[in-house]
Write a protein that holds these residues in place. Structure first.
Motif, mmCIF file in Angstrom:
data_model
loop_
_atom_site.group_PDB
_atom_site.id
_atom_site.type_symbol
_atom_site.label_atom_id
_atom_site.label_comp_id
_atom_site.label_asym_id
_atom_site.label_seq_id
_atom_site.Cartn_x
_atom_site.Cartn_y
_atom_site.Cartn_z
ATOM 1 N N THR A 208 -7.190 14.191 -0.805
ATOM 2 C CA THR A 208 -6.369 13.974 0.668
ATOM 3 C C THR A 208 -5.871 12.875 0.703
ATOM 4 O O THR A 208 -6.058 11.759 -0.125
ATOM 5 C CB THR A 208 -7.318 14.159 1.622
ATOM 6 N N PRO A 209 -4.805 12.621 1.685
ATOM 7 C CA PRO A 209 -4.094 11.393 1.807
ATOM 8 C C PRO A 209 -5.109 10.308 2.003
ATOM 9 O O PRO A 209 -6.057 10.149 2.540
ATOM 10 C CB PRO A 209 -3.143 11.666 3.267
ATOM 11 N N ASN A 210 -4.649 9.085 1.192
ATOM 12 C CA ASN A 210 -5.367 7.903 1.143
ATOM 13 C C ASN A 210 -4.594 6.579 0.758
ATOM 14 O O ASN A 210 -3.327 6.837 0.053
ATOM 15 C CB ASN A 210 -6.472 8.060 -0.027
ATOM 16 N N ALA A 211 -4.556 5.646 1.207
ATOM 17 C CA ALA A 211 -3.884 4.362 0.786
ATOM 18 C C ALA A 211 -4.222 3.830 -0.334
ATOM 19 O O ALA A 211 -5.543 3.322 -0.423
ATOM 20 C CB ALA A 211 -4.068 3.411 2.357
ATOM 21 N N TYR A 212 -3.513 3.656 -1.374
ATOM 22 C CA TYR A 212 -3.693 2.844 -2.680
ATOM 23 C C TYR A 212 -2.928 1.686 -2.721
ATOM 24 O O TYR A 212 -1.674 1.771 -2.594
ATOM 25 C CB TYR A 212 -3.011 3.858 -3.808
ATOM 26 N N VAL B 146 -4.361 9.661 -8.852
ATOM 27 C CA VAL B 146 -4.443 10.065 -7.240
ATOM 28 C C VAL B 146 -5.059 11.344 -7.318
ATOM 29 O O VAL B 146 -4.990 12.429 -8.181
ATOM 30 C CB VAL B 146 -2.871 10.436 -6.914
ATOM 31 N N TYR C 214 0.799 -1.215 0.172
ATOM 32 C CA TYR C 214 -0.078 0.037 0.066
ATOM 33 C C TYR C 214 0.932 1.152 -0.093
ATOM 34 O O TYR C 214 1.998 1.294 0.390
ATOM 35 C CB TYR C 214 -0.898 0.261 1.225
ATOM 36 N N VAL D 21 0.465 5.482 0.655
ATOM 37 C CA VAL D 21 -0.206 6.526 1.035
ATOM 38 C C VAL D 21 0.272 7.794 0.058
ATOM 39 O O VAL D 21 1.242 8.256 0.206
ATOM 40 C CB VAL D 21 -0.023 6.782 2.428
ATOM 41 N N SER E 89 -1.340 11.634 -1.742
ATOM 42 C CA SER E 89 -2.386 12.661 -1.858
ATOM 43 C C SER E 89 -1.846 13.885 -3.066
ATOM 44 O O SER E 89 -0.828 13.462 -3.717
ATOM 45 C CB SER E 89 -2.318 13.403 -0.515
#
Length: 562
Positions: free
Chosen positions: A529-533, A526, A503, A505, A507
Motif C-alpha cells: 500500500t502507499p508508503n513514503a520511500y 516497492v 521522499y 510516496v 504503492s
C-alpha cells in the motif's frame, strides 16, 4: 435544465470549500448566533442568513452593474454597504440594545420568526461581500451579467451555483447557532461569547475593507484548483457553458489549454471595448508586431490571480529587453472591481509595471473566448495565438514557451537563465522545493517535452533533457489517475529539486532505480500500500536533478522535500 443545474451546483460546492471562502467562515459562524439573547426558534436564523446570501449573490452578480448605474451609485457601493452591515451587526453583538435597535425596522416583515427578520437582511449584506474563487461556472455567469445576455439558462446556473456555494456556509451558521444556544444556558459565559463574536466580526470587516485577508489566502495552497480544472475541461461542462463563450475567434479552439506544444490558433483578437489604460498609453496588437506578447486576463480580488502575479513580474523583468510584452487585461468578476481607483491601487500594491487595461464590459474577454481567471494567451511575433493556459500552475512550461517564441522571433538573441524556479510563489519553506503532486487532480509544475495528464488514459510522455528548477517531467507510458500515475512501459520521471531530503510516496509491486549525476544508482523495492520511500538523505540542501526508472505496476503519488 437538470444538467445545467447540476453543473452549477457542483461548481458552487467546489467553490464553497475553496480557500476563497475562508474569511467568510468566522463571520457566518457568529452571524448564526444572532445579535440578541432570545433563542426562540433560533434554528431558523442560519437558514435565513443563507437564503439572504443566495438571493443577494444571485441578483447582484447578474444585474448589479445595471442597478448601480440606474441609481447613479459608484461600482463599489454594494461592497461598502455589506461592510457597513457587517460592522453594525458586530456592534450589535457587543451591545445588545444596539442589536435590537438594528433589527427593529425588520419587525414589520412577515412574522415567520419575528425576532430574526434581520437575519435575512444580514444575509443580503453578506452576499455583497462573498467573493468566491473564479471557476468556469462563475465565469459564464459573470459574462452573461456583463453582456446582458441573461436568459433562463443563466438564472438556473446562477441560483444553483449560489446554492452549492452556500451549503457549506450553512453548516457553519448552524454550528454557531447551536453553540450559542448552549453557551447562553450558562449566563456567566454568554456575554463573553457574544462580545467575542462581535469583536471578530468587526475585525474581519476591517480586514476585508483593506484586503488584509488576501495576504493569508494566497499563502494557502489552492487545494481545489485541480477539481476546478477538471470541471473546466469536462466536455459536458464545456458544451453546457458554450453560449457564454460565443462564436468569436473560433480558431482559438485549436489551442488546447495547458498543452506543452505550441500550436497555431489564428490571429490574436485586438483589445476592444476597453476603458482606462494604466502604466502607459493605449496600445494595439498591431503596434506590438515583432514582439512576443503575453495577454493575461485577471481580476484584482481573485486569489488565484494574485498567486500567479509574481511569475508575470519575474518574466517581465527577465525578458522585456529580449522582446516580451505583457499586457494585463483586468476583467472584473464583480461590480466593485470596475472602479479604476481600486484597480490602480491593486496595480501599485502588486508592483505591476507592465501595461494593464480595464475590460469592464468583458468585450476583450469575449473576443478571446475566455473562460477562466487567471488565463494567459501567448502570441508570437506575427500576431498568432500559440498557447493558452487556464488557472494557476504550469509556470515553467509557460516560461519555456516564451523562450521558444523569443528565440524564433530573433535567433541571435541571448536569453537570460530561466527565472521561474526562483519565484517566491513556487518555492517552499527556506527555499526548499514544495511538495509535488503527480496525478491529475493536484498536479503542478509538470514541464516535459510531450504528454498531457488525461485521467483514465495511458499517455506517452517525454522527459526534459534539462529540467527547469522545481519542476518535473514524465517519460514513457503512464496510466493517469486522479490520485496517482501508474507505470506501464518505459516509465520514467525526472525532477529538479532543492532539498536535503527527498521522499516519494509509492504503492504497488516493483522497483524504482534512482539516478543522480555523480552518485551511484539506488534501487527502491516497492511492495504494498502507499508508503513514503526516502530517496535522498543529505545533511544540507542541494540543487539536484534526479531521474527515476520504474518497472510496470508502480503507482507514484507525490514527491516531498525536507
Amino acid at each position: 435544465m437538470i444538467t445545467l443545474a447540476f453543473i452549477g451546483l457542483i461548481g458552487g460546492l467546489i467553490t464553497g470549500v475553496s480557500p476563497c471562502v475562508l474569511p467568510m467562515l468566522p463571520i457566518i459562524f457568529f452571524a448564526g448566533a444572532g445579535t440578541g439573547d432570545n433563542s426562540t426558534r433560533r434554528d431558523l436564523r442560519p437558514v435565513k442568513i443563507i437564503v439572504g446570501i443566495i438571493v443577494s449573490f444571485s441578483v447582484f452578480t447578474l444585474v448589479g452593474s445595471v442597478i448601480l448605474s440606474a441609481l447613479g451609485l459608484p461600482d463599489d457601493f454594494l461592497r461598502w454597504a455589506g461592510l457597513t452591515i457587517l460592522t453594525l451587526v458586530g456592534l450589535g453583538l457587543i451591545v445588545p440594545a444596539l442589536g435590537h435597535l438594528i433589527e427593529k425596522p425588520f419587525y414589520r416583515l412577515p412574522k415567520i420568526n419575528r425576532n430574526d427578520n434581520g437575519a435575512f437582511v444580514l444575509g443580503l449584506g453578506l452576499g455583497t461581500l462573498y467573493v468566491p474563487c473564479a471557476g468556469p461556472v462563475l465565469a459564464a455567469i459573470t459574462v452573461a451579467g456583463a453582456t446582458g445576455n441573461i436568459g433562463w439558462r443563466t438564472v438556473v446556473l446562477t441560483v444553483s451555483f449560489a446554492l452549492g456555494a452556500a451549503l457549506p456556509l450553512l453548516i457553519f451558521a448552524s454550528a454557531g447557532s447551536r453553540i450559542s444556544q448552549r453557551v447562553k444556558a450558562y449566563r456567566s459565559h454568554a456575554r463573553g461569547f457574544r462580545i467575542g463574536g462581535g469583536v471578530v466580526m468587526i475585525l474581519l470587516a476591517g480586514a476585508l475593507a483593506f484586503n488584509i485577508t488576501d495576504v493569508i489566502q494566497r499563502e494557502l495552497p489552492s487545494y481545489t484548483s485541480g477539481l476546478e480544472k477538471k470541471v473546466a475541461e469536462n466536455k459536458t461542462v464545456q458544451g453546457a457553458l458554450a453560449p457564454a463563450i460565443g462564436n468569436a475567434s473560433a480558431e482559438l479552439s485549436k489551442c488546447t489549454p495547458g498543452a506543452a506544444e505550441l500550436a497555431s490558433c489564428g490571429a490574436a483578437p485586438e483589445f476592444r471595448g476597453t476603458q482606462k489604460w494604466f502604466n502607459g498609453s493605449p496600445t494595439t496588437l498591431a503596434d506590438l508586431k515583432g514582439k512576443v506578447v503575453l495577454v493575461d486576463f485577471w481580476a484584482y480580488s481573485c486569489i488565484n490571480c494574485q498567486r500567479a502575479t509574481p511569475h508575470l513580474l519575474a518574466w517581465d523583468k527577465a525578458y522585456k529587453s529580449s522582446g516580451l510584452e505583457i499586457i494585463g487585461v483586468h476583467s472584473p468578476e464583480f461590480a466593485f472591481e470596475k472602479d479604476a481607483r481600486n484597480v490602480q491601487s491593486a496595480i501599485r500594491k502588486e508592483g505591476i509595471e507592465y501595461p494593464v487595461v480595464q475590460d469592464n464590459n468583458l468585450a476583450t474577454w469575449t473576443a478571446y473566448r475566455n473562460q477562466y481567471w487567471p488565463a494567459k494567451y501567448l502570441i508570437d511575433a506575427d500576431g498568432t495565438v500559440r498557447a493558452i493556459t487556464f488557472g494557476e500552475g504550469n509556470y515553467a512550461q509557460t516560461e519555456q514557451q516564451i523562450r521558444d517564441l523569443l528565440t524564433a522571433a530573433n535567433p541571435e538573441t541571448k536569453l537570460p537563465e530561466a527565472v521561474d524556479g526562483s519565484v517566491k510563489a513556487d518555492v517552499g519553506v527556506d527555499g526548499r522545493t514544495p511538495e509535488t503532486y503527480l496525478a491529475y487532480s493536484r498536479s503542478a509544475n509538470l514541464s516535459g517535452t510531450s504528454g498531457k495528464l488525461t485521467p483514465g488514459k495511458t499517455v506517452a510522455f517525454g522527459l526534459n533533457q534539462a529540467q527547469p528548477n522545481d519542476t518535473y517531467s514524465l517519460g514513457g507510458n503512464w496510466a493517469v489517475g486522479t490520485q496517482s500515475v501508474t507505470s506501464t512501459t518505459g516509465s520514467q520521471a525526472r525532477i529538479n529539486f532543492n532539498a536535503s531530503k527527498v521522499y516519494h510516496v509509492l504503492s504497488g509491486h516493483g522497483t524504482v532505480i534512482v539516478s543522480i549525476p555523480g552518485e551511484p544508482d539506488r534501487v527502491i523495492q516497492v511492495d504494498g500500500t502507499p508508503n513514503a520511500y526516502q530517496l535522498v538523505d543529505k545533511s544540507t540542501a542541494e540543487r539536484k536533478t534526479m531521474t527515476l526508472t520504474y518497472t510496470a505496476g508502480v503507482s507514484a503519488f507525490t514527491f516531498s522535500f525536507g
